[in-house]
Design a protein around this motif. Structure first.
Motif, PDB file in Angstrom:
ATOM      1  N   LYS A  28       0.822  -1.220   0.000  1.00  0.00           N
ATOM      2  CA  LYS A  28       0.000   0.000   0.000  1.00  0.00           C
ATOM      3  C   LYS A  28       0.851   1.264   0.000  1.00  0.00           C
ATOM      4  CE  LYS A  28      -0.678   0.725   4.983  1.00  0.00           C
ATOM      5  NZ  LYS A  28      -1.658   0.750   6.075  1.00  0.00           N
ATOM      6  N   PHE A  29       2.136   1.121   0.299  1.00  0.00           N
ATOM      7  CA  PHE A  29       3.027   2.277   0.313  1.00  0.00           C
ATOM      8  C   PHE A  29       3.595   2.577  -1.080  1.00  0.00           C
ATOM      9  CE2 PHE A  29       3.139   0.508   4.604  1.00  0.00           C
ATOM     10  CZ  PHE A  29       2.906   1.634   5.373  1.00  0.00           C
ATOM     11  N   LEU A  30       3.327   1.695  -2.045  1.00  0.00           N
ATOM     12  CA  LEU A  30       3.865   1.897  -3.395  1.00  0.00           C
ATOM     13  C   LEU A  30       3.048   2.943  -4.146  1.00  0.00           C
ATOM     14  CD1 LEU A  30       4.466  -1.830  -4.420  1.00  0.00           C
ATOM     15  CD2 LEU A  30       6.162  -0.191  -3.578  1.00  0.00           C
ATOM     16  N   GLU A  31       3.729   3.677  -5.022  1.00  0.00           N
ATOM     17  CA  GLU A  31       3.057   4.654  -5.853  1.00  0.00           C
ATOM     18  C   GLU A  31       2.416   3.953  -7.052  1.00  0.00           C
ATOM     19  OE1 GLU A  31       5.830   7.650  -6.929  1.00  0.00           O
ATOM     20  OE2 GLU A  31       6.306   8.198  -4.856  1.00  0.00           O
ATOM     21  N   LYS A  32       1.580   4.680  -7.745  1.00  0.00           N
ATOM     22  CA  LYS A  32       0.888   4.120  -8.907  1.00  0.00           C
ATOM     23  C   LYS A  32       1.908   3.694  -9.954  1.00  0.00           C
ATOM     24  CE  LYS A  32      -2.802   5.040 -12.224  1.00  0.00           C
ATOM     25  NZ  LYS A  32      -3.796   6.022 -12.720  1.00  0.00           N
ATOM     26  N   GLY A  33       1.756   2.496 -10.472  1.00  0.00           N
ATOM     27  CA  GLY A  33       2.659   1.989 -11.501  1.00  0.00           C
ATOM     28  C   GLY A  33       3.882   1.286 -10.952  1.00  0.00           C
TER      29      GLY A  33
END
Length: 785
Positions: A28-33
């Motif tokens: 959930k901490f990852l950015e889009k893409g």
């Protein structure tokens, strides 16, 4: 299932669920893409390779791929989670920075994986292993913001060696190469392998180094491969000397002069043309050695024993390394440097220079120690140590020490008396065998003759005082880095009691307790602690270890034998059982055989996890002049380096219940037979931070029946009397110091009723009293084994 057990199962399940949720929440901490890289898989597709060969190739290739995914523990990624939840620090230091960037681990993203680079690595590695014309492709599989890469390798058939040729010529170096070609690692029928080819070059270089070719190097060898000789995946190898090999590398050198600078200092000594000190007027010729020691700090024979080269010897690497190792093992030099300088280029001679920088000969060290143990003792110790590394100018090491300490017990089920220790010890270690016989010392390690004298004063307040005198003389030598022997020809111990109080004596004899109005029975076992003891005889130990090697599985073994009073008892006809006990100086001497074996195994699962196990078996057999083993020579278990769920020396013998002791203090429990097994799962969490889960089992037993220790004798049912404990540990490993905290609880208590010795149904960690009685915290320095 009782209520408490159900409760803890629920707690464990809740914790497991929470960890699983935290692991999933990393994405959930990852950015889009962005995709979290979870690793790679290599699929080997070939009809000509077997399943095992495919698996081995896939495993080897996987190790070559970069980057590595985030570290995981039981499928979870706690370090990544810590990085994600920790706030960004405002500066590059402090707790927040340490938590996020040292404990935490930055996410490895799919975008950081260079698949083209990895495919080149796969192809190159495969071809180096003989899979020529290999092809590699890759594909990405992603789901829920996680991604892994699948690499596909089509290696084809593996090429094998069809023929190995060592072209001959008239040069001296080639003739030496020809002599050892039968020992080549390159064998017809074996697969082509670049690593084996490199090892072959090193083998040739090693052989030539033994024949005087000091300036030769593996790079002078070229191995040419021809895969066109057949059309059946075979290759022919040609092992040749490069045409560009320097002339100096092809020459054999002999030793001209050997020059030793035993007090060399890089800053104070003037350099010669070749970077070594020039000879001075203070040189001394001793046999074939030139020694520059103007202050006469060392006796010349020290170097005659340590150095192997003589004038006219053909240079060889074995004597070169042996000489350096022996100089280092003397223990008196901080730096040992060796250089060879050409003295006669026409006749291919060079001088051997030994540039030795000594340590400071004398040192004085004061040590203070605070300690606590599992028997609720807290104390301190003070040690003053003096060391002289060149006591008689022959690299002899003298150590003198005085020490004092005390232990005070706070709390515990019973009150105990304080312990005061004072003592002194003197040791002299001579770097050679001092004996009337000849002893072969032609090894890399200098053998030592050791002498020691020691005295210890031990006072258990309100109970007794013991004066302990010891003297030893013996030898210590190593066959190699793995095997070590220690033989003490003389080993004498004399124990003399003093100031035995009425309080202690009445525990031995029995007494009437006016408070309980009961007769307290006698406890003759306590008498053995204050008996006068005279123990003498040889001891021997053998140690084997390969734990210094970078192997997946390593072992350690130490076996020892203690033979006390055997010759004297035999000659005097001593027979204590028949009432014919012999004395020396008014003291009965001890006669026994004691043997002990300590075996350890260290299995590395990977670079961060290890399973370490230990098995100890010991037996003490009194006979002749002794009916019982001396108390100080018996076996004990329990404590921070033994069975950690039981306090030190409170376990055993057998099923004897120490709670039944009438004494108002704990008496250390001992036995003639010892059996102990320990195993630990060790994992590195972060640099110096390690955790462990462990299980300990074992006990001690008596050989003979003792009415005061019911259940203590060794019988065929001994396995039912094995104590078992388990726990968790935290280790802070700072290389020079390991601080260890182990929390353990008993799982099997041998002095409970037979059939009711396992404690799983009695566990209640929610109960304060249960925790106090059954959770044992061990604080120690160093690993338990």
């Amino acid at each position: 299932m009782n209520y408490s057990l159900k409760k803890y199962i629920k707690i464990v399940c809740a914790i497991s669920f929470a960890l699983a949720i935290s692991a999933c929440s990393n994405t959930k901490f990852l950015e889009k893409g962005q995709f979290l890289y979870t690793g790679a898989k290599i699929e080997v597709k070939s009809d000509s390779l077997g399943k095992k060969e495919k698996g081995n190739l896939s495993d080897a290739l996987t190790e070559q791929l970069r980057p590595k995914p985030n570290s995981s523990f039981l499928g979870l990624r706690p370090r990544l989670y810590i990085y994600n939840i920790a706030k960004e620090p405002t500066k590059d230091k402090g707790f927040k920075y340490w938590l996020k960037y040292k404990i935490g681990e930055k996410p490895v993203l799919l975008s950081s994986v260079d698949q083209e680079f990895n495919k080149k690595i796969i192809v190159n590695f495969s071809e180096n292993k003989g899979y020529f014309n290999a092809q590699a492709s890759s594909d990405t599989i992603s789901k829920n913001k996680k991604a892994k890469v699948i690499y596909t390798l089509k290696p084809g058939s593996r090429y094998v060696i069809n023929k190995v040729t060592f072209p001959a010529d008239s040069s001296l170096v080639n003739k030496e190469i020809q002599k050892t070609k039968s020992e080549s690692f390159l064998k017809v029928g074996n697969p082509f392998d670049l690593d084996v080819i490199k090892a072959e070059r090193v083998r040739i270089d090693n052989n030539l180094k033994e024949k005087g070719f000091y300036y030769f190097s593996p790079d002078a060898i070229i191995v040419q491969a021809d895969s066109t000789v057949t059309n059946k995946q075979k290759v022919e190898l040609f092992v040749k000397l490069k045409s560009t090999t320097p002339k100096l590398a092809k020459e054999q050198f002999t030793i001209d002069k050997t020059i030793v600078f035993p007090d060399y200092n890089l800053q104070d000594v003037k350099k010669g043309k070749y970077g070594v000190p020039m000879l001075t007027d203070s040189i001394e010729l001793y046999k074939d050695l030139y020694i520059v020691d103007p202050e006469k700090k060392f006796k010349p024979r020290v170097f005659d024993r340590a150095l192997y080269f003589n004038k006219g010897d053909l240079y060889n690497r074995t004597d070169h390394n042996l000489s350096l190792n022996r100089l280092i093992s003397l223990g008196v030099f901080k730096f040992v440097k060796n250089e060879f300088v050409i003295s006669d280029s026409l006749n291919h001679k060079f001088d051997a220079y030994y540039l030795l920088t000594p340590n400071k000969f004398q040192s004085l060290r004061l040590e203070t120690l605070g300690k606590t143990n599992s028997a609720n003792y807290t104390g301190a110790e003070l040690n003053l140590n003096y060391t002289h590394h060149n006591f008689l100018r022959g690299a002899e090491q003298f150590k003198g020490s005085v020490f004092g300490g005390f232990d005070v017990q706070f709390g515990g089920p019973k009150d105990a008396n304080n312990i005061i220790r004072l003592g002194t010890k003197a040791e002299l270690s001579i770097p050679r065998i001092v004996a009337p016989f000849t002893f072969n010392t032609s090894g890399a390690y200098v053998p030592r003759t050791n002498f020691s004298l020691a005295y210890e004063f031990l006072n258990r307040t309100q109970l007794y005082t013991l004066n302990n005198f010891t003297a030893t003389a013996g030898y210590l030598w190593k066959e190699n880095e793995r095997k070590e022997h220690e033989l003490n020809v003389v080993n004498i111990t004399y124990v003399s009691p003093q100031n035995v109080t009425d309080k202690y004596q009445q525990q031995i004899d029995g007494y009437f307790d006016p408070v309980t109005k009961q007769n307290i029975p006698a406890n003759p076992s306590l008498q053995r602690v204050i008996d006068k003891q005279l123990i003498f005889g040889p001891t021997y130990s053998y140690t084997f270890t390969n734990t210094m090697l970078q192997k997946k599985n390593t072992v350690y073994f130490k076996g020892s034998a203690d033979l006390a009073g055997n010759v004297t008892g035999l000659l005097s006809g001593a027979d204590a059982k028949a009432g014919n006990r012999k004395i020396i100086g008014g003291i009965p001497f001890s006669q026994y055989v004691k043997v002990e074996g300590d075996f350890r195994d260290y299995f590395k699962i990977n670079t961060k996890t290890t399973i370490a196990s230990r098995l100890i078996v010991g037996l003490g057999l009194p006979y002749g002049n002794s009916v019982q083993m001396p108390y100080s020579k018996q076996f004990f278990v329990g404590g921070s380096n033994s069975i950690r769920a039981f306090r030190a020396r409170t376990l055993g013998p057998g099923s004897y219940d120490p709670r039944s002791q009438p004494a108002s203090f704990f008496f250390d429990e001992s036995g003639d037979i010892k059996l102990e097994f320990n195993t630990e799962y060790r994992a590195n969490i972060y640099k110096f931070l390690n955790v462990a889960a462990f299980v300990d089992a074992g006990n001690v037993w008596l050989l003979n029946k003792d009415s005061t220790k019911p259940g203590g004798q060794f019988t065929k049912d001994f396995l039912s009397e094995v104590a078992v404990g388990a726990g968790l540990g935290l280790r802070l490993d700072f290389n020079i110091l390991v601080l260890r905290l182990d929390l353990a609880t008993p799982l099997r208590i041998p002095y409970y009723e037979k059939g009711d010795r396992w404690t799983f149904d009695k566990m209640d960690f929610g109960d304060k009293q249960y925790r106090k009685d059954n959770l044992i915290l061990n604080i120690a320095i160093g690993y338990p084994f």
